[in-house]
Design an enzyme around this catalytic site. Structure first.
Site, PDB file in Angstrom:
ATOM      1  N   GLU A  15       0.809  -1.217   0.000  1.00 32.96           N
ATOM      2  CA  GLU A  15       0.000   0.000   0.000  1.00 32.96           C
ATOM      3  C   GLU A  15       0.846   1.272   0.000  1.00 32.96           C
ATOM      4  OE1 GLU A  15      -3.976  -0.271   2.180  1.00 32.96           O
ATOM      5  OE2 GLU A  15      -2.719  -1.626   3.342  1.00 32.96           O
ATOM      6  N   SER A 167      -6.669  -2.566   1.277  1.00 31.43           N
ATOM      7  CA  SER A 167      -6.842  -2.405  -0.173  1.00 31.43           C
ATOM      8  C   SER A 167      -7.318  -3.672  -0.865  1.00 31.43           C
ATOM      9  CB  SER A 167      -5.530  -1.918  -0.825  1.00 31.43           C
ATOM     10  OG  SER A 167      -5.223  -0.611  -0.396  1.00 31.43           O
ATOM     11  N   ASP A 282     -17.087   1.120   6.079  1.00 28.79           N
ATOM     12  CA  ASP A 282     -17.682   0.488   4.909  1.00 28.79           C
ATOM     13  C   ASP A 282     -18.802  -0.443   5.367  1.00 28.79           C
ATOM     14  OD1 ASP A 282     -15.684   1.789   3.511  1.00 28.79           O
ATOM     15  OD2 ASP A 282     -14.397   0.019   3.384  1.00 28.79           O
ATOM     16  N   GLU A 296     -16.060  -3.101   7.422  1.00 27.47           N
ATOM     17  CA  GLU A 296     -14.804  -2.826   8.116  1.00 27.47           C
ATOM     18  C   GLU A 296     -14.660  -1.327   8.340  1.00 27.47           C
ATOM     19  OE1 GLU A 296     -11.682  -4.325   5.640  1.00 27.47           O
ATOM     20  OE2 GLU A 296     -11.809  -2.687   4.201  1.00 27.47           O
ATOM     21  N   ASN A 298     -11.690   1.827   8.367  1.00 31.16           N
ATOM     22  CA  ASN A 298     -10.365   2.220   7.888  1.00 31.16           C
ATOM     23  C   ASN A 298      -9.960   3.471   8.647  1.00 31.16           C
ATOM     24  OD1 ASN A 298      -8.207   3.344   6.335  1.00 31.16           O
ATOM     25  ND2 ASN A 298      -8.876   2.160   4.572  1.00 31.16           N
ATOM     26  N   SER A 307     -10.433   9.558  -3.943  1.00 30.03           N
ATOM     27  CA  SER A 307     -10.739   8.742  -2.767  1.00 30.03           C
ATOM     28  C   SER A 307     -12.087   9.143  -2.151  1.00 30.03           C
ATOM     29  CB  SER A 307      -9.640   8.891  -1.713  1.00 30.03           C
ATOM     30  OG  SER A 307      -8.409   8.378  -2.188  1.00 30.03           O
TER      31      SER A 307
END
Length: 341
Positions: A15, A167, A282, A296, A298, A307
């Protein structure tokens, strides 16, 4: 005098490439009249800053300082835009805590916890109106019995993914049992993900992502939702980073009831995990029931122009410059409060 910001980028995982793009975008949007910004790359073999002339300067890791032209530079704040380890898993946060440097992200414990998808789900269980897909958490010692455990406890189809990855690297949607062994091996073998695998039953529904942050007044602000519609089997690495494979609709076309419900649940998630700064949650809205299913969280979300968070900030009616100023000022205020000033 301008506030000195160490803009933290790079990292130890795949990442890192995304981190460099995120930090470049943030750097371009930070208020140059208020902040003196130094992009700091954190790599396995070196921590460094490169000036406009291309000269590299090593970071002194004892106090996270730079010496440029005989002058020592120390920082007022670390703005962490490093996805994956060590910027998202609590390692850098613990280091900054030890040397007394404030930072913009969640603290070390929350960052470490939220990198572990299975543990995060366990902590979040019980939030009113929030649902969790049935799942199996597999540890390194379970590798030889992993497929059997999944078959005994879950129903097809399901997602197989590294428990500490990002990711969507190493992730597979499994529709037949013939695909299971290879999917588990792929997740276990994903680099720098801790040799743990999470397998979850598939929830059919619309997929969304929604940011939240605490502003300088201390209020939690939930940003408009983004709906993710991809031509891929699921929102995998390619769907996230190859143009044209995914439509991202911001603000999402949801009802007022869905808007209020998801915002309330996301605030509960933020509080229960003791989050700080900006994070992104999410989730699915199940097709037949409209139930909210957590996917999840982030804690170091991407910050390129495309983004989710920047999209949502713009849809909220705020510039990225104003948004990042809020994130920085909120972190500095919290640091003063915690130090008793």
């Amino acid at each position: 005098m301008r506030t000195k910001i160490a803009l933290i980028t790079g990292g130890y995982t795949e990442e890192a490439a995304v981190s460099f793009k995120s930090s470049a975008f943030v750097h371009a949007k930070l208020d140059a009249e208020r902040y003196e910004v130094y992009p700091i790359s954190i790599m396995r073999d070196q921590w460094f800053y490169v000036n406009d002339a291309g000269v590299k300067f090593d970071i002194n890791r004892h106090n996270f300082s730079l010496v440029i032209d005989g002058h020592q530079i120390t920082f007022d704040l670390a703005f962490i835009v490093l996805h994956g380890s060590p910027g998202e898993d609590g390692r850098l946060q613990g280091y900054f805590d030890m040397i007394g440097l404030p930072y913009t992200s969640c603290d070390a414990l929350t960052s470490a916890l939220t990198m572990n998808k299975g543990y995060t789900k366990a902590v979040l269980a019980g939030i009113v109106d929030m649902h969790l897909a049935d799942s199996v958490l597999l540890f390194s010692g379970d590798r030889h019995t992993a497929a059997q455990q999944v078959k005994e406890r879950l129903s097809l189809p399901f997602f197989v993914k590294p428990n500490a990855g990002g990711s969507s690297i190493g992730m597979t949607k499994v529709k037949t049992l013939d695909e299971l062994d290879s999917a588990i091996a792929k997740a276990y073998d994903a680099a720098h993900t801790g040799q743990q695998v999470l397998v979850e039953e598939f929830i059919e529904g619309r997929e969304f992502s929604r940011g939240i942050f605490r502003n300088t007044d201390g209020d939690l602000v939930v940003l408009p939702a983004t709906e993710v519609i991809t031509t891929r089997e699921f929102f995998d690495y390619e769907a996230k980073y190859i143009p044209g494979l995914t439509d991202e609709i911001t603000p999402a076309d949801i009802t007022e009831e869905q808007n209020v419900l998801s915002a309330r649940i996301i605030k509960d998630v933020y509080r229960k995990l003791n989050c700080r700064g900006m994070v992104r949650v999410d989730f699915f809205l199940q097709k037949e029931t409209g139930r909210f299913y957590f996917i999840e969280i982030n804690t170091t979300p991407g910050q390129t122009a495309q983004s989710f968070i920047p999209q949502q900030v713009r849809a909220f009616g705020m510039t990225e410059t104003a948004f990042y100023t809020q994130i920085i000022d909120s972190a500095l205020q919290a640091a003063k409060t915690n130090s008793g000033e």
